[in-house]
Design an enzyme around this catalytic site. Structure first.
Site, mmCIF file in Angstrom:
data_model
loop_
_atom_site.group_PDB
_atom_site.id
_atom_site.type_symbol
_atom_site.label_atom_id
_atom_site.label_comp_id
_atom_site.label_asym_id
_atom_site.label_seq_id
_atom_site.Cartn_x
_atom_site.Cartn_y
_atom_site.Cartn_z
ATOM 1 N N ASP A 37 0.791 -1.238 0.000
ATOM 2 C CA ASP A 37 0.000 0.000 0.000
ATOM 3 C C ASP A 37 0.826 1.293 0.000
ATOM 4 O O ASP A 37 0.268 2.377 0.181
ATOM 5 C CB ASP A 37 -0.959 0.054 1.205
ATOM 6 C CG ASP A 37 -2.127 -0.910 1.034
ATOM 7 O OD1 ASP A 37 -2.321 -1.395 -0.102
ATOM 8 O OD2 ASP A 37 -2.819 -1.179 2.028
ATOM 9 N N HIS A 240 29.839 2.475 -5.802
ATOM 10 C CA HIS A 240 28.449 2.877 -5.574
ATOM 11 C C HIS A 240 27.992 2.488 -4.164
ATOM 12 O O HIS A 240 26.901 1.964 -3.967
ATOM 13 C CB HIS A 240 27.522 2.282 -6.646
ATOM 14 C CG HIS A 240 27.723 2.939 -7.988
ATOM 15 N ND1 HIS A 240 27.284 2.394 -9.165
ATOM 16 C CD2 HIS A 240 28.319 4.099 -8.328
ATOM 17 C CE1 HIS A 240 27.611 3.195 -10.172
ATOM 18 N NE2 HIS A 240 28.243 4.231 -9.684
ATOM 19 N N ASP A 257 29.651 11.621 -2.666
ATOM 20 C CA ASP A 257 29.203 11.797 -4.055
ATOM 21 C C ASP A 257 27.708 12.057 -3.973
ATOM 22 O O ASP A 257 26.931 11.152 -3.666
ATOM 23 C CB ASP A 257 29.510 10.531 -4.856
ATOM 24 C CG ASP A 257 29.153 10.659 -6.342
ATOM 25 O OD1 ASP A 257 28.374 11.568 -6.696
ATOM 26 O OD2 ASP A 257 29.637 9.825 -7.135
ATOM 27 N N ASP A 268 25.863 16.447 -9.854
ATOM 28 C CA ASP A 268 26.551 15.182 -9.543
ATOM 29 C C ASP A 268 27.983 15.515 -9.130
ATOM 30 O O ASP A 268 28.865 15.636 -9.968
ATOM 31 C CB ASP A 268 26.520 14.279 -10.789
ATOM 32 C CG ASP A 268 27.231 12.953 -10.568
ATOM 33 O OD1 ASP A 268 27.578 12.645 -9.415
ATOM 34 O OD2 ASP A 268 27.440 12.234 -11.566
ATOM 35 N N HIS A 347 36.936 3.223 -13.443
ATOM 36 C CA HIS A 347 35.716 3.732 -14.086
ATOM 37 C C HIS A 347 36.064 4.789 -15.117
ATOM 38 O O HIS A 347 37.223 5.187 -15.257
ATOM 39 C CB HIS A 347 34.737 4.284 -13.037
ATOM 40 C CG HIS A 347 35.278 5.396 -12.185
ATOM 41 N ND1 HIS A 347 35.482 6.669 -12.670
ATOM 42 C CD2 HIS A 347 35.667 5.423 -10.881
ATOM 43 C CE1 HIS A 347 35.957 7.439 -11.701
ATOM 44 N NE2 HIS A 347 36.093 6.704 -10.597
ATOM 45 N N HIS A 351 30.525 11.589 -17.774
ATOM 46 C CA HIS A 351 29.295 11.228 -18.486
ATOM 47 C C HIS A 351 28.443 12.470 -18.668
ATOM 48 O O HIS A 351 28.570 13.437 -17.902
ATOM 49 C CB HIS A 351 28.524 10.157 -17.695
ATOM 50 C CG HIS A 351 28.304 10.535 -16.246
ATOM 51 N ND1 HIS A 351 27.269 11.355 -15.850
ATOM 52 C CD2 HIS A 351 28.997 10.238 -15.115
ATOM 53 C CE1 HIS A 351 27.337 11.529 -14.533
ATOM 54 N NE2 HIS A 351 28.380 10.877 -14.051
ATOM 55 N N HIS A 358 23.128 10.033 -15.204
ATOM 56 C CA HIS A 358 23.886 9.517 -16.352
ATOM 57 C C HIS A 358 23.009 9.828 -17.557
ATOM 58 O O HIS A 358 22.173 9.028 -17.955
ATOM 59 C CB HIS A 358 24.157 8.011 -16.220
ATOM 60 C CG HIS A 358 25.136 7.701 -15.122
ATOM 61 N ND1 HIS A 358 25.455 6.432 -14.738
ATOM 62 C CD2 HIS A 358 25.891 8.523 -14.332
ATOM 63 C CE1 HIS A 358 26.351 6.482 -13.748
ATOM 64 N NE2 HIS A 358 26.625 7.733 -13.498
ATOM 65 N N GLU A 381 35.437 13.323 -13.507
ATOM 66 C CA GLU A 381 35.503 12.659 -12.209
ATOM 67 C C GLU A 381 36.550 11.543 -12.124
ATOM 68 O O GLU A 381 36.214 10.377 -11.943
ATOM 69 C CB GLU A 381 34.132 12.101 -11.835
ATOM 70 C CG GLU A 381 33.438 11.280 -12.914
ATOM 71 C CD GLU A 381 32.076 10.739 -12.449
ATOM 72 O OE1 GLU A 381 32.031 10.089 -11.390
ATOM 73 O OE2 GLU A 381 31.076 10.967 -13.152
ATOM 74 N N TYR A 385 41.594 4.422 -6.164
ATOM 75 C CA TYR A 385 40.960 3.568 -5.155
ATOM 76 C C TYR A 385 41.941 2.476 -4.742
ATOM 77 O O TYR A 385 42.201 1.553 -5.510
ATOM 78 C CB TYR A 385 39.669 2.959 -5.713
ATOM 79 C CG TYR A 385 38.773 4.019 -6.323
ATOM 80 C CD1 TYR A 385 37.910 4.771 -5.515
ATOM 81 C CD2 TYR A 385 38.832 4.329 -7.687
ATOM 82 C CE1 TYR A 385 37.125 5.779 -6.059
ATOM 83 C CE2 TYR A 385 38.052 5.331 -8.236
ATOM 84 C CZ TYR A 385 37.197 6.056 -7.414
ATOM 85 O OH TYR A 385 36.427 7.058 -7.955
ATOM 86 N N ARG A 402 37.852 10.434 -5.034
ATOM 87 C CA ARG A 402 37.308 10.864 -6.319
ATOM 88 C C ARG A 402 37.013 12.358 -6.208
ATOM 89 O O ARG A 402 36.624 12.835 -5.130
ATOM 90 C CB ARG A 402 36.033 10.083 -6.678
ATOM 91 C CG ARG A 402 35.363 10.539 -7.991
ATOM 92 C CD ARG A 402 34.340 9.540 -8.556
ATOM 93 N NE ARG A 402 33.188 9.337 -7.694
ATOM 94 C CZ ARG A 402 32.997 8.273 -6.947
ATOM 95 N NH1 ARG A 402 33.870 7.292 -6.928
ATOM 96 N NH2 ARG A 402 31.909 8.157 -6.193
ATOM 97 N N GLU A 404 34.860 15.196 -8.413
ATOM 98 C CA GLU A 404 33.915 15.275 -9.534
ATOM 99 C C GLU A 404 33.292 16.661 -9.623
ATOM 100 O O GLU A 404 32.703 17.149 -8.657
ATOM 101 C CB GLU A 404 32.805 14.223 -9.339
ATOM 102 C CG GLU A 404 31.711 14.293 -10.392
ATOM 103 C CD GLU A 404 30.702 13.150 -10.290
ATOM 104 O OE1 GLU A 404 30.466 12.657 -9.174
ATOM 105 O OE2 GLU A 404 30.152 12.765 -11.339
HETATM 106 N N1 GLY Z 1 27.039 9.555 -8.910
HETATM 107 C C1 GLY Z 1 27.299 8.640 -9.945
HETATM 108 C C2 GLY Z 1 28.386 9.087 -10.787
HETATM 109 O O1 GLY Z 1 29.229 9.850 -10.361
HETATM 110 O O2 GLY Z 1 28.460 8.753 -11.931
HETATM 111 MN MN MN Z 2 28.896 11.240 -8.847
HETATM 112 MN MN MN Z 3 29.139 11.179 -12.124
#
Ligand code: GLY
Ligand code: MN
Ligand code: MN
Length: 433
Positions: A37, A240, A257, A268, A347, A351, A358, A381, A385, A402, A404
């Protein structure tokens, strides 16, 4: 608020790109059950949102350049009882005048009216595979049309993916979109600053998340654009990580992040900073390396360059740094060509960013790397790591970093939308002191 005429202009642009004698069907998003519900907060489908600004679920947009009424919206009918229980509905009548559609119908008329609307068009534009239930409706519609020549029906013989057209449009941001993304970026940078100031040993990661989300809401952006990541210590090495359930420890770094969503548009942003406000020497060494890589990459964020060029630049700086700091051994070019750096940087560099974090848009054109053009927005970004259980010099283990930022490509280079957020070691230590 985005001016309603901008949504109409987008529909008109899409209509111009469609084949003659064609029709497009674009459904709204669906509500998802969270538990018995109760539903997850509804988020409109990004393509539908882009073309309508209409925020209710269950609606359907129909566009046809060859029809007398080029734009049609189906939406939930007014319903006194349903509205008492579940919330107000705009209804077809108001939707037509307030959202500038040529015609609107109640959702209950969808099946019958779609048959008439689609029949006779040579091409159907539809994006299959996103909403299974709606896909089924489309296949049934086509089957009825194919089986119905005696009723005078004629089915389209060509089906094209409407997303190819819409996503290309979404890749280039209008002035109004850029303005919203600037605002989303500023709200998000302020939230990161708030979290940095709050940071202290003994706090939960989710309490830093709460600082961010509080600031988003209090600034008029109710939701984060994606699941906020607050990873302290070795958790930063989970790309993630969203559990956000550990306690911050003195001497560790914490990676945040997070970005808000404003009228659908995402920020982002990632920053990595010391829990106690002071970097240790090994933390400084890795941090400066990631920052150098980001700066090298950003020199290619300008018209005529490609994401690949920027990515190669970042990878080169990072890999050389890994050699210098004893994380990798060997020849620079070899370590790049055999992707040895991926042990510590696994990575992509960035993007597209927009209504989706994304965001949509092709990264290649005619098999070639896509060249940056003004009005594109994307992230930059790089990261490094060094998981606690990796093969690395002891002093670097358990450090994940990271950095970004969100970048708008402009005619003469770029604008860093997230420029105002402290980033150098001195700036961060200064802010947290
Ligand atoms: N927050 C996801 C990325 O940085 O792509
Ligand atoms: Mn991010
Ligand atoms: Mn990102």
């Amino acid at each position: 608020m985005m001016n309603i005429t901008e949504f109409k202009n987008r529909r008109d642009n899409l209509l111009k790109k469609m084949d003659d004698n064609s029709i497009a069907i674009i459904p709204a998003g669906v509500e998802l059950t969270r538990s018995r519900d109760t539903e997850f907060p509804f988020r409109q489908d990004s393509d539908f949102l882009y073309l309508t600004g209409f925020l209710e679920p269950e609606a359907v947009l129909v566009l046809s350049p060859s029809a007398q009424n080029q734009s049609t919206l189906f939406c939930r009918n007014k319903d006194k009882i349903a509205e008492i229980w579940c919330g107000r509905r705009i209804g077809p009548q108001r939707a037509q005048s307030e959202f500038l559609f040529d015609q609107t119908f109640a959702l209950s008329d969808l099946k019958d009216n779609l048959l008439t609307l689609v029949s006779g068009h040579a091409t159907l534009y539809y994006g299959q595979g996103t909403y299974a239930e709606f896909d089924e409706k489309i296949w049934q519609l086509l089957n009825t049309l194919r089986g119905g020549p005696k009723k005078g029906y004629k089915a389209p013989t060509v089906i094209k993916d409407v997303r190819n057209l819409v996503h290309e449009m979404r890749l280039f941001k209008s002035q109004n979109e850029v303005e919203l993304m600037r605002k989303a970026a500023v709200i998000s940078t302020q939230a990161h600053i708030r979290a940095m100031k709050y940071s202290k040993a003994g706090a939960f990661e989710f309490q830093l998340e709460a600082e961010l989300h509080h600031h988003y809401a209090m600034s008029g952006a109710r939701y984060p654009a994606y699941g906020t990541i607050v990873g302290s210590g070795d958790n930063a090495n989970i790309l993630h990580y969203t559990e956000n359930s550990d306690i911050l420890a003195d001497g560790d770094l914490v990676l945040i992040d997070s970005g808000c969503e404003l009228e659908g548009y995402a920020a982002d942003i990632t920053r990595t900073f010391p829990v106690n406000g002071k970097f240790t020497t090994p933390q400084k060494q890795l941090y400066q390396l990631v920052l150098d890589a980001q700066i090298a990459a950003m020199s290619f964020y300008k018209p005529g360059s490609t994401l690949k060029q920027a990515s190669v630049a970042a990878t080169k700086v990072l890999t050389q740094g890994m050699i210098d700091l004893g994380l990798l051994e060997g020849d620079l070019n070899e370590l790049i060509s055999n992707e040895a750096y991926k042990a510590f940087y696994m990575h992509g560099l960035g993007h597209w960013l927009g209504l989706d974090v994304h965001d949509v848009g092709e990264y290649k054109q005619d098999e070639k790397e896509r060249v940056f053009e003004p009005d594109m927005v994307l992230t930059v970004e790089p990261g490094i790591y060094v998981a606690a259980d990796s093969k690395a010099p002891e002093q670097f283990k358990g450090i994940g970093i990271r950095i970004e930022d969100n970048i708008l490509i402009t005619a003469d280079g770029h604008e860093n939308l997230t420029q105002s957020l402290p980033k150098t070691i001195d700036e961060i230590e200064g802010l947290m002191a």
